[in-house]
Design an enzyme around this catalytic site. Structure first.
Site, short mmCIF file in Angstrom:
data_model
loop_
_atom_site.label_atom_id
_atom_site.label_comp_id
_atom_site.label_asym_id
_atom_site.label_seq_id
_atom_site.Cartn_x
_atom_site.Cartn_y
_atom_site.Cartn_z
N GLU A 178 54.92 33.17 38.21
CA GLU A 178 54.70 34.16 37.02
C GLU A 178 55.79 35.62 37.12
O GLU A 178 56.54 35.88 38.72
CB GLU A 178 53.64 35.21 37.30
CG GLU A 178 53.34 36.66 35.84
CD GLU A 178 52.12 36.97 36.57
OE1 GLU A 178 51.43 37.14 37.65
OE2 GLU A 178 51.07 37.15 35.29
N GLU A 206 40.00 38.45 35.95
CA GLU A 206 41.14 38.13 34.46
C GLU A 206 42.65 38.42 36.23
O GLU A 206 43.25 39.45 36.36
CB GLU A 206 41.69 39.34 33.94
CG GLU A 206 39.99 39.38 33.63
CD GLU A 206 39.46 38.05 31.86
OE1 GLU A 206 41.02 37.59 32.04
OE2 GLU A 206 39.07 38.75 30.83
N SER A 228 46.29 39.91 40.79
CA SER A 228 46.94 39.35 41.47
C SER A 228 46.17 37.60 41.55
O SER A 228 44.90 38.56 41.79
CB SER A 228 48.09 39.20 41.96
OG SER A 228 47.52 39.53 43.38
N CYS A 278 49.84 40.12 31.86
CA CYS A 278 49.62 38.79 31.97
C CYS A 278 49.67 38.04 30.57
O CYS A 278 50.20 36.53 31.73
CB CYS A 278 47.78 39.16 32.33
SG CYS A 278 46.58 39.78 31.21
N TRP A 283 47.84 47.54 37.94
CA TRP A 283 48.79 49.42 37.24
C TRP A 283 49.01 49.32 36.34
O TRP A 283 49.88 49.86 34.79
CB TRP A 283 49.89 49.98 38.44
CG TRP A 283 50.35 48.59 38.78
CD1 TRP A 283 50.30 47.49 39.74
CD2 TRP A 283 51.23 47.77 38.26
NE1 TRP A 283 50.79 46.88 39.61
CE2 TRP A 283 51.70 46.67 38.83
CE3 TRP A 283 51.71 47.72 37.05
CZ2 TRP A 283 52.82 45.62 38.32
CZ3 TRP A 283 52.86 46.85 36.71
CH2 TRP A 283 53.60 45.58 37.20
N ASN A 284 49.16 48.08 35.38
CA ASN A 284 50.06 47.47 34.13
C ASN A 284 49.78 48.10 32.97
O ASN A 284 50.35 49.35 32.22
CB ASN A 284 50.85 46.03 34.35
CG ASN A 284 49.08 45.26 34.11
OD1 ASN A 284 48.38 45.63 34.12
ND2 ASN A 284 49.85 44.21 33.25
P1 NAP Z 1 47.51 43.09 43.08
O1 NAP Z 1 48.27 43.19 43.48
O2 NAP Z 1 46.60 41.87 42.60
O3 NAP Z 1 46.19 44.39 42.27
C1 NAP Z 1 44.98 44.53 41.33
C2 NAP Z 1 44.40 45.14 42.28
O4 NAP Z 1 43.41 44.82 43.19
C3 NAP Z 1 44.59 46.93 43.15
O5 NAP Z 1 43.35 47.61 42.48
C4 NAP Z 1 45.11 46.32 44.32
O6 NAP Z 1 44.70 47.29 45.19
C5 NAP Z 1 44.05 45.03 44.45
N1 NAP Z 1 43.81 44.20 45.38
C6 NAP Z 1 44.64 43.94 45.91
N2 NAP Z 1 44.76 43.53 46.98
C7 NAP Z 1 43.38 43.39 47.19
C8 NAP Z 1 42.69 42.48 48.32
N3 NAP Z 1 42.77 41.50 49.19
N4 NAP Z 1 41.16 42.96 47.70
C9 NAP Z 1 40.76 43.45 47.39
N5 NAP Z 1 41.65 44.27 46.78
C10 NAP Z 1 42.75 43.91 45.96
O7 NAP Z 1 48.01 43.62 40.90
P2 NAP Z 1 49.34 43.88 39.99
O8 NAP Z 1 50.34 43.89 40.43
O9 NAP Z 1 48.44 45.56 40.56
O10 NAP Z 1 48.81 43.55 38.53
C11 NAP Z 1 49.81 42.04 38.20
C12 NAP Z 1 49.09 40.84 38.54
O11 NAP Z 1 48.08 41.55 38.03
C13 NAP Z 1 49.36 40.47 37.25
O12 NAP Z 1 49.49 38.69 37.73
C14 NAP Z 1 49.37 40.21 35.83
O13 NAP Z 1 49.33 38.90 35.55
C15 NAP Z 1 47.72 40.33 36.80
N6 NAP Z 1 46.77 40.77 34.69
C16 NAP Z 1 46.53 39.93 34.35
C17 NAP Z 1 45.78 40.25 33.33
C18 NAP Z 1 44.52 39.93 32.54
O14 NAP Z 1 44.00 40.41 32.57
N7 NAP Z 1 44.44 38.19 33.05
C19 NAP Z 1 45.95 42.17 33.30
C20 NAP Z 1 46.61 42.26 33.76
C21 NAP Z 1 47.25 42.28 35.39
P3 NAP Z 1 46.11 48.01 45.27
O15 NAP Z 1 47.03 48.17 44.39
O16 NAP Z 1 45.04 48.78 46.22
O17 NAP Z 1 46.80 46.62 46.95
#
Ligand code: NAP
Length: 450
Positions: free
Chosen positions: A354, A226, A205, A260, A130-131
């Site tokens: 983080e 990522e 994450s 991130c 979502w970020n």
């Molecule tokens: P998140 O909770 O991991 O969610 C990301 C996506 O993954 C959402 O669509 C989520 O769906 C889905 N998801 C979560 N658990 C899952 C599972 N067990 N199986 C399949 N899909 C799953 O992360 P967030 O809170 O949205 O974003 C923050 C994280 O993203 C931070 O750690 C940040 O550093 C990282 N990030 C990394 C980058 C990069 O380029 N490296 C860029 C941006 C963000 P739901 O919402 O339905 O749970």
């Protein structure tokens, strides 16, 4: 349970969206897979018609989409506008370079012709966070589509309105090669089990990365991850302090610290440590916080109240373990004000984990050697920034950083022209630049003997 969009600033529910049934999900996958068959037969240039239309629709409706983004996840309206403009630049970049990058590549051997053709893999699932609700999707979807693939989007649950808007944008020419799947994280397995789905890209994450990578292994689908980071921002004695302070404020507090590549660990060389922190505090304490739609606001709320509560617990635990509160640490609902911790060290959440919000973790370092050792003392490896006037000497030491990117006298940032990605628990694979186009292609060997 439907997907609910809650405005993090007001706490009000904006909308709710029914989750797809299994039938609806499979129908959407079937439609994209059917349309992808004719899409892959089009030339790269023909595919640009869709990309150009996407870009135009995006810009024509910039105000509406920016308002939606700000309402759903709380970011500053000015940041939402900037995000949309960056997506348009990404479209321009790929329309400029992709034709040449996807040309068959000849390799001289004893054959009459040998080389590589770049063919699409099929239909690729993007699991997105979502970020940056538009940018993350664009940077995955644009090169993936240009390479001839179909795209399926499972967006984060709290930005379902953006997910629906993205489907509108990508279907503006009725090619039907992009579908938003309004599904839960649990349903991702069913998508990856589907034979018509040929790969997955996840930004999110560590926990989500582990889970999706395991599924990609189970169903033998290529994956790109990522994930998170706790990037160091190293400030050496010989840098331009004022420039470093200004850049740090952007690098750490942009998007309310929810990026991130945010500068999460601030390592300051000892001679300028106190001056740097004083200047940083003097600046942030003058900034307005609160309403993301007000033009003078510098720091908006975090995307969800539970995320702000989680951050508060990490800060509390870090203070318990010896970190000193230098400034701030006030929270009200999802609004977390500018916060600076000092004397942060390994063993504290502010160093090891983080901190996904507007909290600076400051650390005093003796020299560059100590800064490199501390930077590498992390499970993550997304990117590092170093501020110095000894640019050649620092550039010569880039290989000592176990990171996906080393930025000198700049914050770590994404740019369509340069690759983006991490090592260690920050993930694998690269997006953007030529790497982004190559992420989901079949690099097909061609060999014509005579
Ligand atoms: P998140 O909770 O991991 O969610 C990301 C996506 O993954 C959402 O669509 C989520 O769906 C889905 N998801 C979560 N658990 C899952 C599972 N067990 N199986 C399949 N899909 C799953 O992360 P967030 O809170 O949205 O974003 C923050 C994280 O993203 C931070 O750690 C940040 O550093 C990282 N990030 C990394 C980058 C990069 O380029 N490296 C860029 C941006 C963000 P739901 O919402 O339905 O749970």
């Amino acid at each position: 349970m439907p997907l609910k969009s809650i405005n993090p600033f007001t706490g009000e529910e904006i909308n709710s969206y029914d989750i797809f049934s299994k039938q609806e999900m499979n129908d959407a996958i079937d439609d994209v897979a059917k349309n992808q068959k004719s899409w892959e037969l089009k030339s790269v240039k023909e595919r640009f018609k869709l990309i150009a239309a996407v870009k135009n629709h995006l810009l024509e409706n910039k105000e509406r989409f920016a308002t939606l983004m700000t309402a759903e996840m709380g970011k500053l309206k000015s940041e939402s506008i900037a995000e949309i403009e960056k997506c348009a630049l990404l479209c321009d970049y790929y329309m400029e370079v992709s034709e040449e990058m996807l040309q068959p590549e000849e390799i001289k051997t004893d054959a009459k012709y040998s080389g590589i053709d770049y063919d699409p893999l099929g239909n690729i699932l993007g699991v997105m966070p979502w970020n940056f609700p538009f940018w993350q999707v664009f940077r995955f979807a644009i090169p993936t589509l240009i390479a001839g693939n179909g795209v399926l989007l499972k967006h984060a649950s709290n930005v379902a309105g953006c997910a629906v808007a993205l489907e509108e944008i990508f279907n503006v020419t009725k090619e039907g090669v992009f579908a938003t799947l309004l599904i839960s994280a649990k349903q991702v397995e069913e998508v990856l089990a589907n034979d018509k789905v040929n790969g997955v890209s996840l930004t999110g994450s560590e926990a989500a990365g582990r889970s999706v990578a395991a599924l990609a292994g189970k169903y033998l689908k290529p994956s790109l991850l990522e994930l998170g980071g706790n990037s160091a921002f190293i400030v050496l004695n010989d840098c331009d302090i004022d420039r470093a302070v200004d850049d740090f404020i952007v690098g750490r507090y942009l998007n309310s610290g929810q990026s991130c590549v945010s500068a999460k660990r601030l390592m300051i060389q000892e001679d300028i440590h106190d001056t740097f922190l004083k200047k940083l505090k003097a600046k942030v304490q003058e900034f307005s916080t609160g309403d993301p739609n007000w033009k003078n606001t510098k720091l908006a709320p975090m995307a969800r109240k539970d995320l702000a509560e989680e951050l508060e617990a990490q800060v509390k635990e870090s203070i318990k373990k010896g970190a000193k509160l230098y400034y701030g640490n006030e929270r009200s609902g999802a609004m977390y004000k500018y916060t600076i911790l000092n004397d942060v060290a390994p063993g504290m959440p502010a160093f090891d984990e983080e901190l996904f919000g507007p909290v600076t973790a400051a650390i005093k370092v003796k020299d560059l050697d100590e800064a490199i050792a501390l930077t590498n003392n992390s499970k993550f490896g997304l990117g590092v920034s170093i501020y110095t006037s000894s640019t050649d000497a620092v550039r010569a030491r880039a290989s000592e950083f176990n990171e996906g990117a080393v930025f000198i006298n700049s914050i770590v940032k994404s740019d369509p022209r340069i690759p983006f990605g991490g090592v260690k628990n920050s993930g694998y694979g690269r997006e953007l630049a030529k790497n982004g186009l190559m992420a989901f292609v079949n690099q097909k060997t061609i060999y014509l003997k005579d």
